[in-house]
Design an enzyme around this catalytic site. Sequence first.
Site, short mmCIF file in Angstrom:
data_model
loop_
_atom_site.label_atom_id
_atom_site.label_comp_id
_atom_site.label_asym_id
_atom_site.label_seq_id
_atom_site.Cartn_x
_atom_site.Cartn_y
_atom_site.Cartn_z
N ARG A 16 -0.69 9.38 7.14
CA ARG A 16 -1.48 9.61 5.93
C ARG A 16 -2.40 8.42 5.65
NH1 ARG A 16 -3.37 7.66 1.18
NH2 ARG A 16 -1.38 6.60 0.86
N ASP A 17 -1.84 7.34 5.23
CA ASP A 17 -2.64 6.17 4.86
C ASP A 17 -3.41 5.62 6.05
OD1 ASP A 17 -3.61 4.23 3.10
OD2 ASP A 17 -1.98 2.85 3.51
N HIS A 208 3.82 -3.34 0.43
CA HIS A 208 2.80 -2.63 1.22
C HIS A 208 1.67 -3.63 1.48
CE1 HIS A 208 0.33 1.15 2.11
NE2 HIS A 208 -0.56 0.18 2.11
N HIS A 210 -1.52 -5.34 3.71
CA HIS A 210 -2.60 -5.21 4.69
C HIS A 210 -2.81 -6.57 5.35
CE1 HIS A 210 -4.65 -1.24 3.34
NE2 HIS A 210 -3.38 -1.23 3.00
N CYS A 241 -8.69 0.25 3.41
CA CYS A 241 -9.11 0.77 2.11
C CYS A 241 -10.63 0.97 2.11
CB CYS A 241 -8.72 -0.18 0.99
SG CYS A 241 -9.29 0.35 -0.63
N ASN A 250 -3.66 -1.73 7.77
CA ASN A 250 -2.28 -1.89 7.30
C ASN A 250 -1.57 -2.75 8.33
OD1 ASN A 250 -1.87 0.09 4.96
ND2 ASN A 250 -2.82 1.41 6.49
#
Length: 312
Positions: A16-17, A208, A210, A241, A250
């Site tokens: 997803r991300d 989370h 990056h 992002c 990520n």
Amino acid sequence: MNTLPSHVKIVEVGPRDGLQNEKEAVSAAVKIELVDRLTRAGFVNIEAASFVSPKWVPQMATSTEVMAQITRKPGTIYSVLTPNMQGFEAALAAGADEVVIFGSASEAFSQKNINCSIAESIARFEPVAQAAKEHGLRLRASISCAFGCPYQGDVPLDAVADVVTRMAALGVDEIDIADTIGVATARQTQAVMLRAAREFPLSGLSGHFHDTYGQALANIYASLEVGVAIFHASVAGLGGCPYAKGATGNVATEDVLYLLQGLGIATGVDLAQVVAAGQFISQQLGRKGNSRAGNALAAKYGTAWAGEKNTA
């Protein structure tokens, strides 16, 4: 030396991300294969899809198909991002185990990203949170820009704590503290996590990170030192992002697993199979993956290695 957790939960966010901002369409078949590979690798939580408007995130237009055709493993949580009740209804119909709501710790980012204030954004999620509880689904909240914002710069600790408190009031099971643009450093990470833990149980907080400035693994280690035991990672380092220039990447799941394996921390995830999954999706995207450990291990052992058990 601080006592580190003996076991860590990795939430795999690649499907997803990781994929949502890919410019070229990735087929449902490839996404399904990726999720299935990650399931076989042993992840207990996979962020599989997103029910958002295809107008805003075209890559996620295949989410219904993906959720319908993945091979599910009992005990594995398949998470779906849901921005509103329409998204929730779609997630419910698709058999999601967990729905994810999101807000920013930065007012400037909230306005730029979703055109409303932090308070307004969280108020919009009240019916989603209520519906999730009524239907017995897990509810996770993600707080973006908890360590820095591309528009306002520094984000005060109290701003993060305020959003944590608001999300906690919705009855969430877990809260992600996200470094959306990858600017965090180790001491700052510990300060933010400890401040958040005053508003919500530390056992339910996840990191989370990056890797924009190459600090993600250092920040994960710093989080481990203060007792955080849930982390998000993306196979092959997929994702970034779209609202933060230069904030690509990520932290790669393979790199996180290699770190944890070296620390003797259990995850229940087979590193070899994750390396193979990372090589698979990178090949499908036509480029080399962003995982240093993944690329090094693939070069060292080759694809046959993925058939061996190498569980971290």
